[in-house]
Structure formats: structure tokens, C-alpha cells
Write a protein that holds these residues in place. Structure first.
Motif, PDB file in Angstrom:
ATOM      1  N   GLY A   1       5.519  29.623   9.823  1.00 43.03           N
ATOM      2  CA  GLY A   1       5.126  29.916  11.185  1.00 43.03           C
ATOM      3  C   GLY A   1       4.405  31.249  11.258  1.00 43.03           C
ATOM      4  N   GLY A   2       3.756  31.498  12.381  1.00 43.08           N
ATOM      5  CA  GLY A   2       3.005  32.736  12.566  1.00 43.08           C
ATOM      6  C   GLY A   2       1.889  32.549  13.560  1.00 43.08           C
TER       7      GLY A   2
ATOM      8  N   PRO B   1      -7.873  20.594   8.486  1.00 37.00           N
ATOM      9  CA  PRO B   1      -6.767  21.504   8.767  1.00 37.00           C
ATOM     10  C   PRO B   1      -5.655  20.848   9.575  1.00 37.00           C
ATOM     11  N   THR B   2      -4.436  21.196   9.240  1.00 33.81           N
ATOM     12  CA  THR B   2      -3.268  20.821  10.034  1.00 33.81           C
ATOM     13  C   THR B   2      -2.644  22.118  10.547  1.00 33.81           C
ATOM     14  N   PHE B   3      -2.194  22.137  11.778  1.00 33.70           N
ATOM     15  CA  PHE B   3      -1.720  23.388  12.366  1.00 33.70           C
ATOM     16  C   PHE B   3      -0.218  23.339  12.648  1.00 33.70           C
ATOM     17  N   LEU B   4       0.367  24.521  12.603  1.00 33.10           N
ATOM     18  CA  LEU B   4       1.804  24.678  12.805  1.00 33.10           C
ATOM     19  C   LEU B   4       2.003  25.624  13.985  1.00 33.10           C
ATOM     20  N   PHE B   5       2.392  25.078  15.121  1.00 37.76           N
ATOM     21  CA  PHE B   5       2.515  25.873  16.340  1.00 37.76           C
ATOM     22  C   PHE B   5       3.951  26.368  16.480  1.00 37.76           C
ATOM     23  N   ALA B   6       4.233  27.446  15.767  1.00 38.34           N
ATOM     24  CA  ALA B   6       5.591  28.008  15.777  1.00 38.34           C
ATOM     25  C   ALA B   6       5.539  29.443  15.278  1.00 38.34           C
ATOM     26  N   GLN B   7       6.521  30.222  15.698  1.00 37.84           N
ATOM     27  CA  GLN B   7       6.685  31.565  15.169  1.00 37.84           C
ATOM     28  C   GLN B   7       7.399  31.511  13.819  1.00 37.84           C
TER      29      GLN B   7
ATOM     30  N   ALA C   1      15.640  24.549  17.562  1.00 39.85           N
ATOM     31  CA  ALA C   1      16.225  23.231  17.822  1.00 39.85           C
ATOM     32  C   ALA C   1      15.200  22.285  18.423  1.00 39.85           C
ATOM     33  N   SER C   2      14.336  22.800  19.306  1.00 34.12           N
ATOM     34  CA  SER C   2      13.312  21.940  19.898  1.00 34.12           C
ATOM     35  C   SER C   2      12.249  21.576  18.874  1.00 34.12           C
ATOM     36  N   LEU C   3      11.946  22.495  17.949  1.00 33.35           N
ATOM     37  CA  LEU C   3      10.976  22.194  16.893  1.00 33.35           C
ATOM     38  C   LEU C   3      11.454  21.037  16.023  1.00 33.35           C
ATOM     39  N   ASP C   4      12.721  21.045  15.724  1.00 32.27           N
ATOM     40  CA  ASP C   4      13.263  19.995  14.856  1.00 32.27           C
ATOM     41  C   ASP C   4      13.159  18.615  15.488  1.00 32.27           C
TER      42      ASP C   4
ATOM     43  N   PRO D   1       7.656  15.796  17.201  1.00 35.06           N
ATOM     44  CA  PRO D   1       6.953  14.931  16.248  1.00 35.06           C
ATOM     45  C   PRO D   1       5.853  15.655  15.477  1.00 35.06           C
ATOM     46  N   ALA D   2       5.136  16.576  16.138  1.00 38.40           N
ATOM     47  CA  ALA D   2       4.063  17.308  15.456  1.00 38.40           C
ATOM     48  C   ALA D   2       4.632  18.195  14.346  1.00 38.40           C
ATOM     49  N   PHE D   3       5.770  18.833  14.643  1.00 34.61           N
ATOM     50  CA  PHE D   3       6.407  19.665  13.622  1.00 34.61           C
ATOM     51  C   PHE D   3       6.931  18.803  12.485  1.00 34.61           C
ATOM     52  N   GLN D   4       7.508  17.681  12.791  1.00 36.12           N
ATOM     53  CA  GLN D   4       8.021  16.790  11.757  1.00 36.12           C
ATOM     54  C   GLN D   4       6.888  16.247  10.879  1.00 36.12           C
ATOM     55  N   HIS D   5       5.709  16.073  11.466  1.00 32.14           N
ATOM     56  CA  HIS D   5       4.548  15.639  10.674  1.00 32.14           C
ATOM     57  C   HIS D   5       4.199  16.681   9.619  1.00 32.14           C
TER      58      HIS D   5
END
Length: 336
Positions: free
Chosen positions: A168-169, A194-200, A209-212, A215-219
């Protein structure tokens, strides 16, 4: 005096023919192809002087100089500048590979901070080529100043390959830790997707908990687990750094033992994991996943990175290495 001497070949008239230097769509030449070739052959292969060539071809000495120049311009002569350190670098890379027990080591002869992305382009390209990537394959990309330099430098072609951030970042104030931007820049230069990760890097408990459940995070996590390769910056010992990813408790005493990190997996001198309060919430590719990547290429340059590289290898966070000759020698000295 300008013009053509009686003994010189007459200027070509009309379109070039198959006997001219530039038949077809190539550049035009006033000299016949066979004359240009003979002059170049005598000059470069027989070491004949220009006076000798002039006498043998029946032309003036200035014409010989023009013939030789024309041969280079027309592509009949290929001049190669050989790196005098190439053989030494290859031997050094093999020695380091054996000592560290890695799959491969790729070395740049010399690097400089201001041109790091360009300096590492050749060894990074060699490492990517060895991955034998196909469209749809996933390659992981970490954060860090070295990977940032590579992403904004010369990136090898990877058409159709998916580039995936490893940590994340999303909104980090330091550009070295903005993993989505690093991934986007590398994809733009390589033809990858590119695939993006929208998280700190270190979200709150509720956000994690919401990230887990997202679906985008799980991808993204799924791409981590099936990655063919990875380009991973090896961070320096924490005590030597000017900046860290946003949200990390850098004042925690545990970081005093951290010799470095790969994808925010911090390690001690023997590669052991260094954890801290909240590290279980970190958005990062795990040690176990990195250990399973077929081509996990660590990139690091500089004497300060020597303990970091050693701990990353011992912790099985990387199985290949891109560095420069000076760092390779420092590693061998440290391991001796």
C-alpha cells in the motif's frame, strides 16, 4: 579545388541501381557499391593505408576517405565499442551468485545516483528476459527509490504483462512510496498493463477489515499469489534512512535491529522477520508469497545496502539480484 579528379568514379546519375550503395529506398550515394565495399574491406580488414587503397582503386586519397565514410554511413561497416569490464563483470556476477546461493545475479559495471534508472536498464532487462513472460503473466513491483528510478528510466518491453504493486501507499507524500504511480510509470514505458492498489501501507483495523472483503483488493492478492516475477527494491537499514513509508512507527525500538526490508517485510541480520505493533495489518505481499515467486529479483545498489541484501537473501525474500560491480565486491568482502 572542388570537383572530381579524372581518376575518380563519376557521380552516379539517375536512381540508384542494385550496384549502388543505396539501392531501393535507402540513402543515395555518388559511389558504386563495389568500390565502397572494396575500400572499406582494405581499410578495416587489411589495414591498408589510404595511399595504398588510392593506388589500388585508381582514385585520389581524399576520395578514399570519402569512400570509407560512405561505407559507415551505408551500414557496410559496424563499429562496436567493447566494455573493457564486461568479462570481469560476468565473472564477478557468477562468483556472487554462488556465494549467495541465488538463481542469478545481473550486474551493471558502474552506477550513479543521478542516472540510476538508465545504469540499471541492461541488467534489469536481462532479468526480465529470463522470466520468459507471456501476455497475462503477473510481475510484482515494489516501492523504494531504486525501483522508482527504474520505473522512470528505461524499462524493458513487457507487452500484455500485468504489473502489480506489492504494498500500500496510495497517498504517501514521498514519491518513492507511491506504489500506484511507480507501477503506472513502469507500465507506460514497457507496454504492460498496470493494476492499482488503493490502500495505505498501514491502514486502521476497520479499514483493513473492509479491504479483506473488497473484490478489487482480493484481485490484487490473487495476482500476488500467481506472479511469475517481481522487481523488488531492497531497503537499507532503517537507522540509515531519511524517510519511511507513511504510518510506520519508526520510533519503535524494534526497528533498531532492522537491517532492511523487501515490500515492508522487515528483516534482521539473519533474515528473521521483525514485527511491530500493527504489522499484522500491513498491506504488503507476505514473506511466504515472495518466497514462492519463481523470479523474485531484488534490486539494490551501494555499500549501505550490503547487510540489507544479505538479510533479504537469507530470509528468502529474493532469489535473484540486480546490483552493480562495486556493491558486488562489497558483498563478497562482507561474506568472506
Amino acid at each position: 579545388m572542388s570537383g572530381t579528379s579524372p581518376s575518380d568514379p563519376a557521380p552516379a546519375s539517375g536512381p540508384p541501381t542494385e550496384g549502388g550503395v543505396a539501392a531501393g529506398d535507402g540513402p543515395r550515394s555518388r559511389f558504386p557499391l563495389d568500390t565502397v565495399y572494396q575500400a572499406a574491406r582494405m581499410y578495416y580488414l587489411e589495414d591498408a593505408t589510404q595511399n595504398e587503397i588510392a593506388a589500388r582503386l585508381g582514385v585520389s586519397r581524399p576520395t578514399v576517405s570519402r569512400l570509407v565514410s560512405e561505407a559507415r554511413r551505408a551500414g557496410l561497416v559496424r563499429i562496436e565499442v567493447v566494455d573493457p569490464f564486461q568479462d570481469e563483470t560476468a565473472v564477478l556476477a557468477e562468483r556472487l551468485r554462488v556465494v549467495l546461493g541465488l538463481q542469478a545475479v545481473y550486474l551493471a559495471a558502474v552506477t550513479h545516483t543521478a542516472t540510476l534508472g538508465v545504469d540499471l536498464a541492461e541488467p534489469v532487462a536481462a532479468a526480465v528476459e529470463a522470466m520468459h513472460l507471456a501476455p497475462g503473466d503477473a510481475v510484482l513491483v515494489s516501492s523504494g527509490s531504486t525501483v522508482h528510478a527504474i520505473a522512470h528510466g528505461v524499462v524493458p518491453p513487457m507487452p500484455g504483462v500485468q504489473l502489480v504493486p506489492t504494498v500500500g501507499g496510495q497517498a504517501d507524500p514521498n514519491q518513492w512510496f507511491q506504489t500506484n504511480e511507480i507501477t503506472r510509470a513502469a507500465a507506460e514505458r514497457s507496454g504492460a498493463i498496470p493494476t492499482f492498489l488503493f490502500a495505505q501501507a498501514l491502514p486502521s483495523e476497520a479499514l483493513r477489515a473492509s479491504l479483506d472483503e473488497d473484490p478489487a483488493f482480493q484481485h490484487v492478492v490473487g495476482l500476488w499469489e500467481r506472479a511469475t516475477g517481481a522487481i523488488l527494491g531492497i531497503g537499507a537499514p532503517v537507522a540509515t534512512r531519511d524517510a519511511m513509508a507513511r504510518g510506520l512507527p519508526v520510533d519503535h525500538a524494534v526497528f533498531e535491529r532492522a537491517t532492511g526490508d523487501v515490500c515492508l517485510n522487515f528483516t534482521g541480520p539473519d533474515g528473521e522477520a521483525i514485527e511491530f505493533p500493527g504489522s499484522e495489518r500491513m498491506v504488503r505481499t507476505s514473506r511466504e508469497v515472495l518466497a514462492a515467486v519463481p523470479h523474485a529479483v531484488g534490486v539494490a545498489v551501494g555499500a549501505v545496502k550490503v547487510p540489507s541484501i544479505i538479510s533479504a537473501v537469507r530470509g528468502r525474500l529474493v532469489n535473484e539480484l540486480v546490483t552493480d560491480a562495486a556493491t558486488a565486491r562489497a558483498l563478497l568482502d562482507a561474506l568472506a
